[in-house]
Design a protein around this motif. Structure first.
Motif, PDB file in Angstrom:
ATOM      1  N   ASN A 136     -68.335 -20.794   8.447  1.00 10.83           N
ATOM      2  CA  ASN A 136     -69.265 -20.554   9.216  1.00 10.83           C
ATOM      3  C   ASN A 136     -68.723 -20.380  10.667  1.00 10.83           C
ATOM      4  O   ASN A 136     -69.193 -19.540  11.459  1.00 10.83           O
ATOM      5  CB  ASN A 136     -69.980 -22.057   9.759  1.00 10.83           C
ATOM      6  N   SER A 137     -67.443 -20.599  10.954  1.00 13.27           N
ATOM      7  CA  SER A 137     -66.392 -20.149  12.288  1.00 13.27           C
ATOM      8  C   SER A 137     -66.315 -18.620  12.051  1.00 13.27           C
ATOM      9  O   SER A 137     -66.149 -17.795  13.053  1.00 13.27           O
ATOM     10  CB  SER A 137     -65.419 -20.773  12.277  1.00 13.27           C
ATOM     11  N   SER A 138     -66.382 -17.859  10.757  1.00 11.49           N
ATOM     12  CA  SER A 138     -65.893 -16.515  10.539  1.00 11.49           C
ATOM     13  C   SER A 138     -67.144 -15.643  11.076  1.00 11.49           C
ATOM     14  O   SER A 138     -66.927 -14.498  11.231  1.00 11.49           O
ATOM     15  CB  SER A 138     -65.735 -16.309   9.145  1.00 11.49           C
ATOM     16  N   ALA A 139     -68.212 -16.449  11.336  1.00 15.33           N
ATOM     17  CA  ALA A 139     -69.567 -15.548  11.487  1.00 15.33           C
ATOM     18  C   ALA A 139     -69.409 -14.734  13.045  1.00 15.33           C
ATOM     19  O   ALA A 139     -69.901 -13.948  13.320  1.00 15.33           O
ATOM     20  CB  ALA A 139     -70.470 -16.356  11.781  1.00 15.33           C
ATOM     21  N   THR A 140     -68.420 -15.500  13.849  1.00 14.62           N
ATOM     22  CA  THR A 140     -68.222 -14.700  15.077  1.00 14.62           C
ATOM     23  C   THR A 140     -67.448 -13.392  15.028  1.00 14.62           C
ATOM     24  O   THR A 140     -67.391 -12.544  15.694  1.00 14.62           O
ATOM     25  CB  THR A 140     -67.178 -15.491  16.169  1.00 14.62           C
ATOM     26  N   PHE A 141     -66.945 -13.071  13.716  1.00 16.89           N
ATOM     27  CA  PHE A 141     -66.318 -11.878  13.492  1.00 16.89           C
ATOM     28  C   PHE A 141     -67.166 -10.768  12.714  1.00 16.89           C
ATOM     29  O   PHE A 141     -66.727  -9.701  12.313  1.00 16.89           O
ATOM     30  CB  PHE A 141     -64.923 -12.277  12.499  1.00 16.89           C
ATOM     31  N   PHE A 142     -68.347 -11.398  12.392  1.00 21.36           N
ATOM     32  CA  PHE A 142     -69.198 -10.493  11.803  1.00 21.36           C
ATOM     33  C   PHE A 142     -69.667  -9.276  12.414  1.00 21.36           C
ATOM     34  O   PHE A 142     -70.079  -9.268  13.701  1.00 21.36           O
ATOM     35  CB  PHE A 142     -70.550 -11.022  11.502  1.00 21.36           C
ATOM     36  N   PRO A 143     -69.195  -7.950  11.968  1.00 20.86           N
ATOM     37  CA  PRO A 143     -69.438  -6.836  12.586  1.00 20.86           C
ATOM     38  C   PRO A 143     -70.827  -6.435  13.234  1.00 20.86           C
ATOM     39  O   PRO A 143     -71.899  -6.781  12.423  1.00 20.86           O
ATOM     40  CB  PRO A 143     -69.005  -5.653  11.738  1.00 20.86           C
ATOM     41  N   LYS A 144     -70.976  -5.689  14.104  1.00 23.74           N
ATOM     42  CA  LYS A 144     -72.294  -5.289  14.663  1.00 23.74           C
ATOM     43  C   LYS A 144     -72.618  -3.883  14.056  1.00 23.74           C
ATOM     44  O   LYS A 144     -73.940  -3.253  14.346  1.00 23.74           O
ATOM     45  CB  LYS A 144     -72.359  -5.170  15.936  1.00 23.74           C
ATOM     46  N   GLN A 145     -71.822  -3.177  13.517  1.00 27.69           N
ATOM     47  CA  GLN A 145     -71.738  -1.773  12.999  1.00 27.69           C
ATOM     48  C   GLN A 145     -71.146  -1.761  11.874  1.00 27.69           C
ATOM     49  O   GLN A 145     -70.191  -2.400  11.277  1.00 27.69           O
ATOM     50  CB  GLN A 145     -71.292  -0.682  13.940  1.00 27.69           C
ATOM     51  N   VAL A 146     -71.730  -0.732  10.867  1.00 36.41           N
ATOM     52  CA  VAL A 146     -71.067  -0.226   9.777  1.00 36.41           C
ATOM     53  C   VAL A 146     -70.590   0.979   9.901  1.00 36.41           C
ATOM     54  O   VAL A 146     -71.280   1.938  10.332  1.00 36.41           O
ATOM     55  CB  VAL A 146     -72.098  -0.136   8.526  1.00 36.41           C
ATOM     56  N   GLN A 147     -69.055   1.322   9.822  1.00 34.91           N
ATOM     57  CA  GLN A 147     -68.561   2.625   9.751  1.00 34.91           C
ATOM     58  C   GLN A 147     -68.422   3.077   8.536  1.00 34.91           C
ATOM     59  O   GLN A 147     -67.501   2.989   7.882  1.00 34.91           O
ATOM     60  CB  GLN A 147     -67.106   2.176  10.657  1.00 34.91           C
ATOM     61  N   VAL A 148     -69.580   3.768   8.234  1.00 30.07           N
ATOM     62  CA  VAL A 148     -69.271   4.513   6.764  1.00 30.07           C
ATOM     63  C   VAL A 148     -68.219   5.646   6.610  1.00 30.07           C
ATOM     64  O   VAL A 148     -67.693   5.587   5.686  1.00 30.07           O
ATOM     65  CB  VAL A 148     -70.792   5.403   6.936  1.00 30.07           C
TER      66      VAL A 148
END
Length: 434
Positions: A136-148
């Motif tokens: 659950n601590s890794s959620a802070t690293f979840f990206p806000k964009q997908v770089q296709v």
């Protein structure tokens, strides 16, 4: 200081397009079996959107394979590392190992799961997967964009879901986290450290740390959503979902973490890489065959046999048994635990690499025999001898012609010399008359 468990993090933006087209639901991701089936649908759906066959995309990845092995086995009724008085015994039955294999290795080889970046949040960012299970601590690293690509990207939103469990199993959640230690020092310094830790773990302070980091508070008073929401801290919707799901897992699941034993860290690494490394290597081999024109089903078939699973299982048991506390002999005992099978496996002295190498050597030997047979039956040797004789005859003929030409040229020079002598004498005679 802080603790954590595992949750499923989903790129909800791209999931919605898939769900609208196929009818997929969040509930489909609540079990491992449902997750695998949904991953297969996602692969087929993305494959059908291009003209290239067998180029579907993966839905899912994992951050910590050791947790999958340990928690998955625990849910299925098996504790891989049974520890008593600091002594470990391996307890991984073949049935449990096969269940773990079928719900990670098999979908990975089929391209339904993936793991290319260092962390699965990296794979989310590049669009390699839509979802992953991680701390659950890794959620802070979840990206806000997908770089296709270098020129194409789009914004995404996060959806937090519980960690999938095996259908019909006991609900088990991993317990892990970060801690602090007080090193030996003066009594005054040690007392100061203890005072700081007491302050740090007070509910109001621990909640503040948890909200900022994505970790969970370590006290019952702080590990409560009402207390967190009433703390006055600024909570994003995503952080609320993260903490709510993590607290629910801690409060309503059996918490599990392996007991410590000698070599435990190294034994955990075996669980971390044994299946995942093999799956990555075999998927790469499948993709090479697909690129060469082989169908996906045909390319995958080599890796989806009972024998292939059995070799991996025995190899894993062999590696884990090296960390057992004593070298007890299992000879004469029957059963299906990993350690008992491991001894028989050792007597065979085989491994996956050994079997592949042996197969390659057999193929090489067969090719050599075919080459020898072809040479002996196709008059290649006699033909080579005839060609050599023809070449030698031609060389002799060419040499003879060369020498003949030299002799002819020498004769021509003698004739010229005689002519010169005759002309000179005639000129000298005329000169003497004058």
């Amino acid at each position: 200081m802080a603790k954590s468990t595992e949750l499923l993090f989903l790129n909800d933006t791209d999931w919605q397009a898939f769900a609208a087209a196929t009818g997929a639901k969040y509930e489909d991701l609540s079990t491992m079996e449902g997750l695998v089936a949904t991953a297969g649908k996602y692969y087929d759906w993305t494959d059908a959107r291009t003209e290239v066959p067998d180029d579907g995309k993966a839905l899912f990845g994992r951050d910590a394979m050791a947790n999958y092995m340990l928690i998955g086995a625990k849910e299925l009724g098996s504790t891989i590392f049974t520890v008593e008085n600091g002594k470990m015994t391996v307890n991984l039955t073949e049935d449990v190992a096969r269940k773990l294999w079928e719900n990670y290795y098999v979908p990975f080889v089929k391209g339904w799961f993936a793991g290319e970046g260092r962390f699965r949040s990296d794979d989310i960012k590049t669009g390699n997967v839509l979802a992953y299970v991680g701390s659950n601590s890794s959620a802070t690293f979840f990206p806000k964009q997908v770089q296709v690509s270098d020129t194409e990207s789009h914004d995404i939103s996060l959806k937090v879901l519980p960690n999938p469990a095996f259908a019909g199993s006991e609900e088990v959640a991993v317990q892990q986290g970060a801690g602090m230690v007080v090193t030996k020092s003066t009594p005054e310094e040690e007392a100061a450290c203890v005072t700081f830790l007491k302050w740090f773990t007070q509910p109001e302070n621990n909640i503040q740390f948890a909200v900022g980091s994505g970790y969970l508070p370590v006290t019952h008073a702080a590990d409560d959503m009402t207390a967190i929401e009433n703390s006055g801290l600024d909570l994003t919707d995503s952080m609320k979902d993260i903490l709510a799901n993590a607290i629910d897992a801690v409060e309503n699941h059996e918490l599990y973490t392996p007991k410590p034993f000698e070599g435990g860290t190294d034994a955990r690494k075996v669980l971390e890489y044994s299946m995942s490394d093999l799956a990555s290597a075999d998927r790469a081999a499948v993709e090479e065959q697909i690129a060469a024109g082989v169908s996906a089903a045909e390319a995958e078939a080599l890796y989806l046999t009972d024998e292939y699973f059995e070799n991996w299982y025995q190899s894993l048991c062999t590696e884990l048994s090296a960390y057992e506390a004593d070298a007890r002999s299992w000879s004469g005992k029957e059963g299906k635990t990993g350690v008992k099978k491991e001894t028989a496996y050792q007597r065979r002295g085989c491994s996956i690499f050994c079997k592949i190498l042996r197969s390659l050597l057999l193929v090489l030997l067969a090719e050599m025999l075919l080459l020898i047979f072809a040479i002996s039956t196709s008059r290649v040797t006699s033909q080579l001898n005839e060609n050599a004789e023809d070449i030698l005859d031609k060389q002799v003929e060419n040499r003879a012609n060369y020498l003949r030409q030299n002799l002819i040229q020498a004769q021509d020079l003698n004739a010229i010399s005689g002519t010169i002598d005759r002309v000179t004498r005639d000129w000298w005679t005329r000169a003497s008359w004058l």
